[in-house]
Structures are given as C-alpha cells and as structure tokens.
Design an enzyme around this catalytic site. Structure first.
Site, PDB file in Angstrom:
ATOM      1  N   ALA A  97      28.803 -34.002 -16.324  1.00 56.94           N
ATOM      2  CA  ALA A  97      29.625 -34.990 -15.616  1.00 56.94           C
ATOM      3  C   ALA A  97      30.434 -35.778 -16.645  1.00 56.94           C
ATOM      4  CB  ALA A  97      28.714 -35.930 -14.841  1.00 56.94           C
ATOM      5  N   GLY A 136      25.397 -31.970 -15.784  1.00 53.20           N
ATOM      6  CA  GLY A 136      26.048 -31.455 -14.577  1.00 53.20           C
ATOM      7  C   GLY A 136      26.586 -30.047 -14.779  1.00 53.20           C
ATOM      8  N   GLU A 139      23.734 -27.904 -14.095  1.00 53.88           N
ATOM      9  CA  GLU A 139      23.431 -28.007 -12.661  1.00 53.88           C
ATOM     10  C   GLU A 139      24.433 -27.195 -11.841  1.00 53.88           C
ATOM     11  OE1 GLU A 139      23.210 -32.383 -13.118  1.00 53.88           O
ATOM     12  OE2 GLU A 139      21.415 -32.224 -11.866  1.00 53.88           O
ATOM     13  N   GLU A 159      20.636 -35.706 -19.451  1.00 57.10           N
ATOM     14  CA  GLU A 159      20.915 -36.968 -18.753  1.00 57.10           C
ATOM     15  C   GLU A 159      19.972 -38.092 -19.162  1.00 57.10           C
ATOM     16  OE1 GLU A 159      20.955 -33.987 -17.415  1.00 57.10           O
ATOM     17  OE2 GLU A 159      22.396 -33.815 -15.780  1.00 57.10           O
TER      18      GLU A 159
END
Ligand SMILES: CCCCCCCCCCCCC/C=C/C(=O)SCCNC(=O)CCNC(=O)[C@H](O)C(C)(C)COP(=O)(O)OP(=O)(O)OC[C@H]1O[C@@H](n2cnc3c(N)ncnc32)[C@H](O)[C@@H]1OP(=O)(O)O
Length: 754
Positions: A97, A136, A139, A159
C-alpha cells in the site's frame, strides 16, 4: 496478432491492446507512461497482462488501485482473453500500500474489495513476482490464483514494522495457505522471505531464474479454462492441529517479550487467531476492526514517520549549502584501519564484507595476531549467518603504518585520546598518497583539531561507528568546518556500502548522539541523589520501551569510559567534600559515577557497577544492597533528604532534558533536521522505534507541554542548565507547534565554512 491499439486514460488507467513486437517500442517511449498507474496489454492473443506502474516500488496508490480494477474488468470482459497476469514495471512487483496515503484522505477503490474481485474472477489470474511483493503487494498476489516468482524476489508482510497488520486479507489468507505457525512468524516479525523459502512454504507455485513475467504468461496459458475451485485461498479451511492453543500462547508471549510496548505485533497475533476461530468473512471483519485500531494509533504514526526519516537522512545537507545531490563521492577501492581494538576489528569486518580491500594496522605483533584471529572468527560467523562467501582474502594485516601509503581512505580507530590521534594524523598526512581521505572513529573529539594536524584538512571527516561496529546499523559522519563536500559525500557513501544508515552531523563535543546523552545521564544521576534507585530509573525507561535502562547500559559499556572523559575535562575532583563536591562551573554536578569508579566498580567487566553481577563479565544485573547503602550514606553526607519520586517525574526529567538538547542541536545547525536526530537515537541508542525518536516524541506529547514541564523543572533546579528550555522549542511552541516536517523553517542557518 494485429496491432490494434486502443488507449484511454481513465482515472489512472491506460488500456492498450497490442502485439508482442510493439512492446519494445512502447517500453522505449517511457514519457508516455508517466501518468499511467496500471497498464493493460494483451500478449499472445489470449493473456491479459496488467502492469502496475508507480515508480519506484509500484505502491498501491489510489490511481494504481483504480487502474487494477479497470483493467481487471476489461480483461474479464474480453472474450479472447482466457487468463490474466499481474506484474509490476521495472522488475518490481509491488512494495505494498502507498504509505504516504495513510496520513492523507483515502480515495479510490479500497484494497480489500479489489483483491476479492481478482480472487472471484472466473479466468485464472497469475501474479508474476519480480523484485518485491511486500505488504499489500503480497496480499494482492495472495488474491491471485497462482504465483510465479523470480529467484531473487523477496516476499513478506512487513506491516507490523509500520505499526499495522496485513489488513488486506493477509492475516486471513496466509495462515490458510501455509499454516498458522509459519504465518504467525512472518506476520509478527515482518521479515522478508526469499523466493526459495516462499516456494518451500507454499506461498508461490513456481520460481524461475528467468523473466517471471514470461514464465507467468506461459503458465497462464497452460491453466486457461481449468477449474479455479481449489485456487481461491479464502475458501480454504484454516489448517488445524491439536497444539494450536499452545502455538498462539507461545506467539503471544514471544511478541510481548520482544515488542517492548509495541502494540502491532500483539494485534497481529489476535488477527491471525481470528483466521482459526472464525469463518473467512467474519475473520475479515475482525481483521478490519483490529486494523482500524492500529491505523489511528500514535505508534503507527511514529513508525511510518520513522520509515521515511530513515530514508530522508541520505538526502543530507550542511548549513553552508553542500548537498547530497550536488556533492559527488569519490570511488574507494582500498581502505585502511588503524588500531585493531574492539572498534577497529568491527570496522575491518564491515569494510571487507562491503567488498573493499583492507589494510589492517596494529603496531604490536602480539595484538596484531590476536586481532587477526578475532576478525577471522567474526568473518566466519557472519558469512555463515548471511550465507555469504568468506572475505578473509580481502584483508592484509600489518604492524607498520607505512602499509597504508596507497589506500584511498583511512579509518583511524585507536583509543579515544586526542594526543595519540593527533600523532597518527600527522603521520598519515605524510605517508598517504595525495587525496587519501583521513577519517577518525571518535565518539566526540574535535574533528577540526585533528584536521589541523594534516596538510589537507579538507580530506578529514569523522566516522563515528557504534559497537559492535560490524553489527550496529548507525554511522554518524561528522564534517568539520574544513571538510570538503567530497569528503563528506565519500564517507556517507562508504557507510551505505557497509550497510549502515549514515547520518551527516556537524562537529561539536559528542556530535549528536553523545551530546544528547549527557543531560539525560545527568538527570539519572540527580534522581539517585534525590532518592531513586538505579532499578527504579531503569524500570521507568524500560517500560517506556528502551531495551535497557540508562544504568544497565552504563554497566554494559563501562563506567570508566565516561570517567576518563570527565577526568580529561577536569570535572573529577577526588576527595572533594561539602557543597563544592556537587558543583562544577556554577552548575549542579553529581560525582556518583566518579565515586563508583574510584571503588573499581566499572560495570559488567568488573562484576560490579550500578548493579552486581555473579562474576566479572557477567550479564545478569541484580540489585546491589551495597549500592543502596552507598547511596544512603552519600545522601546523608551531602545533607540530601531522599524522597519518593514518581514515574512521571523520572521519565520527564530524563527524556525532556535529552529532547531539550536535541532542540539546541537543531538550533546550532549540528543536525540538519529532527529526522537525523531521531534516526540516530533509534539506531544507536535503543530509543523505541514505535515512539519515532525523541524529536517526534516531543511533537506527539505536544511542544507546549514539553516546554511547560521543562520550565517547571528548571524553576525547581535553576542550576541545571540542561533543563533550561532552548529558544527553538520556545519559538516553535509560540508558533502553535507546527508539525515536525515544518520545523526546519524555524531553524536559523548558522554560518559554516564548508
Ligand atoms: C479508522 C480508519 C480505518 C481505515 C481503514 C482503511 C482500510 C484500508 C485497508 C488497507 C489495508 C492495507 C494493508 C497493507 C498495508 C501495506 O501494504 S503497508 C506497506 C507495506 N510495505 C512495506 O512496508 C514496504 C516498504 N518499502 C520497503 O521496504 C522498501 O522501500 C523496498 C520496497 C524493499 C525497496 O527498497 P529500496 O530499493 O532500498 O528503496 P527505498 O529507498 O526503501 O524506497 C524507495 C522510495 O520508495 C518509497 N517507498 C517504498 N515503499 C513505499 C510504499 N509502500 N509506499 C510509499 N512509498 C514507498 C521510499 O519511501 C523511497 O522514497 P523516499 O522516501 O522518497 O526516498
């Protein structure tokens, strides 16, 4: 295939259908791509390829997410397309992210539904992982039906290092894919796994030494039309075992032990626990709930600030305007280390591991032999740990300083003794070839005084390593008023080559780190005089998050180190009594450390210091009744009445005195910005990372609050200069405490000759 090119730039998306031959032409025309965040192409007619484009790490910004959603819809709607590949531009799949978006308004399609769209697709989606798949990014890959990785790729869910948890399904999908123990370990540590490990764990389906994109396209063709029922990780049952409760209990104990007050690792364990106890959809709800609590926490804010601070320090500048982007480092192929004590040995190892040829000099034959053995052992252990080749043959040992004549850079690492260092610099100046950079590993001596011993003072800089030098990540690179920008740039670059985080700092007593330590230590001593014990002060600091309290650190590094410095400064007056025993130069002074040293109590190495140890060299600190009695007797002798000091006061006095010195350092132009100080404190002095660093912490507490408490303590202790608020903190507080990234605007640029 014909070259039908449709291009439209919808909300960060470029959709292009083109043939393979055109790919090259398009890649050359990179200017076209600047505003594109996800690029769609069709390869070999039937494979839709979605390329994330957001340099440098293809982070999942709002535009990238929008691009992925748009291009996925496109790929799913085209009847010719039978399968899809997702990859990243420039050999990097995705760095996760976009961290910068976390502190801004979140726009664009959310990550979780975007990943569900991919997983629910009726056409196989293959992730082609090159470079990194982190956070992310991984993910997103876990939402794909297959994952192909390049052998050099790294995968992970870091994270937790940003104060978060993998909130885009990572805590629910990874345990379903690789089992709870492995998922817990990866998620709570945030470490990166190699492609080989990822294959072994079952995170990826295939690893290639060639182009992962080519391999993924081939793979995508081979699985086109096959059932995807068994490929959607969210539908997998979470692997169970009878010892799951025990596994979670152990994981929780481990994170509580190592996290030192950080909340994210604990929350990560709770989120993974939900993958076992709840069905997928409910688990996702729980993940989101836990993510939200972390997302808004001060710790997440601090860790994300620190992430960027650590990168920002490489863009150094000096008060005179020398800068990282205008100062070129000179290449260094061969370096020398003078003095092979503990520090010199560690520096030799770091240089050799960085691939440099090293001349290691120690004047006494016996010490040289000892050092050689020690360095060899360190290199062997390190090579084993890193799986890297041995670097023995990089090092030549010599008893003669003449051996450094042809090196490009010298690091002097002898004792912290100005007279000795001066002699060595005079010698080096005569021996070394013209242009050799002369660096000193000092923890606080005047760089300029050393530079003045040489014919070329512009080639002299400080390189302050931290012990153990081959392990610790921090390097303070100290420029004197006459150091050239080239010398500074070269030392900074050398630090980087050695895997260090180099921070450029100006020349003053103790530079940044040790200068700030002085008022902090001073307060700790004063607290003992007023009634606290070393255990109480240490407990408060450890509860705050320091790995070790100030007295345990002092025992570890040796009380004699500071004693020598104080003696050299004329502060130690043995046998002094009465009021004058506790005053130096009109300011309050505590001779407690000196008195302990006079008793031969140097800390761990003598088995006695602020604590007692079972033997000299022992590691386990135990409260020492002798020390308690000594403190009582000392207080009685000086007419000091012991009082109960609460935790808040102990913490405020130690930390705010340190922070105040940090503001003074900024004001003096010794550090260019608060980020430099924070990185130094986190990497070099055990400041808890989840508190961002002392300057960030001051901002979080509130500058007006810190100022008010400093004013209060300074009123109570007017003869303690370290508690007198510096004018920069006053100025900032008077300007409504601007956010930390604006503090530089308030710092007057001091003059410098650099
Ligand atoms: C109540 C509110 C609730 C809100 C709920 C919202 C719900 C939303 C759910 C969303 C769930 C999100 C879950 C996912 C989270 C994440 O993915 S967090 C990010 C995880 N990723 C990382 O931690 C990776 C970070 N990056 C790195 O480790 C390294 O950069 C790298 C990728 C290994 C590359 O290293 P290197 O080549 O050495 O380059 P660097 O110098 O480190 O980086 C180059 C520049 O790129 C910047 N950068 C790197 N990663 C990111 C990133 N992810 N986002 C933004 N920017 C990034 C980096 O800062 C460098 O730039 P400069 O700082 O300008 O130098």
């Amino acid at each position: 295939m014909g070259a039908a090119v449709h291009s439209g730039n919808r909300r960060g998306t470029k959709i292009v259908v083109k043939d393979d031959a055109e790919e090259k032409k398009f890649n050359n025309n990179t200017k076209d791509l600047l505003d594109i965040m996800a690029f769609y192409s069709r390869v070999s007619g039937s494979v839709g390829v979605i390329t994330l484009q957001n340099p440098p790490v293809n982070a999942l910004s709002a535009a990238v997410r929008q691009g992925i959603v748009d291009t996925m819809h496109r790929a799913l709607s085209e009847p010719e397309v039978k399968s899809v590949v997702i990859c990243g531009q420039n050999g990097k799949f995705c760095g996760g992210a976009d961290i910068r978006e976390f502190r801004a308004n979140m726009r664009g399609p959310p990550l979780v539904p975007m990943i569900h769209l991919i997983e629910a697709a009726e056409k196989p989606v293959v992730a082609a992982i090159e470079g990194v798949a982190l956070g992310g990014g991984l993910e997103l890959a876990l939402g794909c039906h297959y994952r192909i990785a390049h052998s050099k790729a790294r995968l992970g869910l870091p994270e937790v290092t940003l104060g978060l948890l993998p909130g885009a399904g990572g805590t629910q999908r990874l345990p379903r894919l690789i089992g709870v123990p492995a998922a817990l370990e990866l998620i709570t540590t945030g470490r990166h796994a190699t492609a080989a490990e990822a294959l072994q764990l079952g995170i990826v389906d295939e690893v290639t030494d060639h182009s992962a994109v080519d391999a993924a396209v081939k793979f995508a063709q081979s699985v086109a039309g096959k059932s995807l029922d068994a490929r959607r990780i969210s539908t997998y049952p979470c692997p169970r075992s009878p010892d799951l409760a025990e596994i979670f209990e152990k994981a929780m104990q481990e994170v509580r032990r190592s996290a030192r007050g950080a909340i994210a690792p604990v929350t990560c364990v709770q989120a993974v626990h939900a993958s076992v106890t709840l069905p997928y959809a409910k688990g996702m709800e729980r993940e989101r709930e836990l993510f939200s609590t972390l997302f808004t926490s001060g710790q997440a804010h601090a860790l994300q600030y620190y992430f960027f601070a650590q990168r920002a320090v490489s863009r150094w500048s000096t008060p005179s305007g020398a800068r990282w982007d205008t100062s070129k480092p000179r290449p260094v192929h061969k370096a020398a280390v003078i003095g092979l004590g503990t520090m010199g040995r560690g520096i030799t190892v770091s240089l050799a591991q960085a691939g440099l040829s090293v001349v290691a000099v120690e004047t006494q034959e016996k010490q040289l032999l000892e050092a050689k053995q020690a360095v060899s052992g360190m290199l062997e252990r390190s090579a084993k740990r890193r799986g890297a080749p041995l670097a023995h043959d990089k090092i030549k040992y010599s008893c003669s300083i003449q051996a450094v004549a042809d090196v490009d850079l010298v690091i002097e690492a002898v004792f912290e003794d100005m007279a000795l260092k001066k002699t060595i610099f005079q010698q080096l100046s005569g021996i070394c070839k013209p242009g050799t950079f002369l660096c000193t590993n000092t923890s606080g001596l005047d760089i300029d005084e050393l530079a003045s011993q040489t014919q070329s003072p512009e080639l002299v800089v400080g390189m302050h390593f931290f012990a153990p030098a081959h392990v610790m990540k921090l390097l303070e690179v100290v420029y004197g008023p006459r150091s050239s920008p080239e010398a500074l740039a070269t030392a900074m670059e050398m630090g980087k080559k050695m895997g260090k985080v180099s921070v450029a700092v100006g020349n003053c007593r103790g530079f940044v780190g040790n200068r700030m330590l002085k008022p902090y230590l001073e307060q700790a001593f004063f607290l003992l005089e007023e009634g606290a014990t070393p255990e109480q002060v240490d407990q408060v600091l450890e509860e705050f998050g320091f790995a070790m309290g100030v007295f345990k650190v002092s025992d570890l590094s040796g009380l004699d180190v500071g004693w020598k410095v104080r003696k050299a400064d004329g502060l130690v007056v043995p046998g002094s009594t009465g009021k004058s025993a506790r005053i130096r130069g009109g300011s309050r002074y505590s001779p407690l450390g000196d008195l302990l040293c006079e008793q031969g109590r140097f800390g761990q190495k003598t088995g006695r210091g602020w604590y007692q140890y079972d033997k000299p060299g022992g590691r386990v600190a135990k409260p020492d009744p002798w020390l308690h009695g000594f403190l009582e007797e000392y207080r009685a002798r000086h007419g000091l009445v012991a009082r109960r000091i609460d935790h808040q006061e102990m913490l405020e006095r130690c930390l705010y005195a340190l922070i105040n010195e940090g503001f003074q350092i900024l004001q003096d132009g010794i550090a260019a910005g608060p980020e430099d100080i924070d990185v130094i404190y986190v990497l070099g002095y055990g400041w808890p990372r989840h508190r961002g660093g002392p300057m960030f912490y001051a901002g979080l507490v509130g500058l007006d609050k810190v100022l008010e408490r400093l004013e209060h303590y300074h009123q109570v202790y007017p003869n303690v200069s370290g508690l007198k608020p510096c004018s920069l903190i006053r100025k900032l507080a008077a300007s409504s405490s601007p956010p930390i990234h604006r503090w530089r605007e308030f710092i007057q640029k001091p003059r410098s000759q650099l």
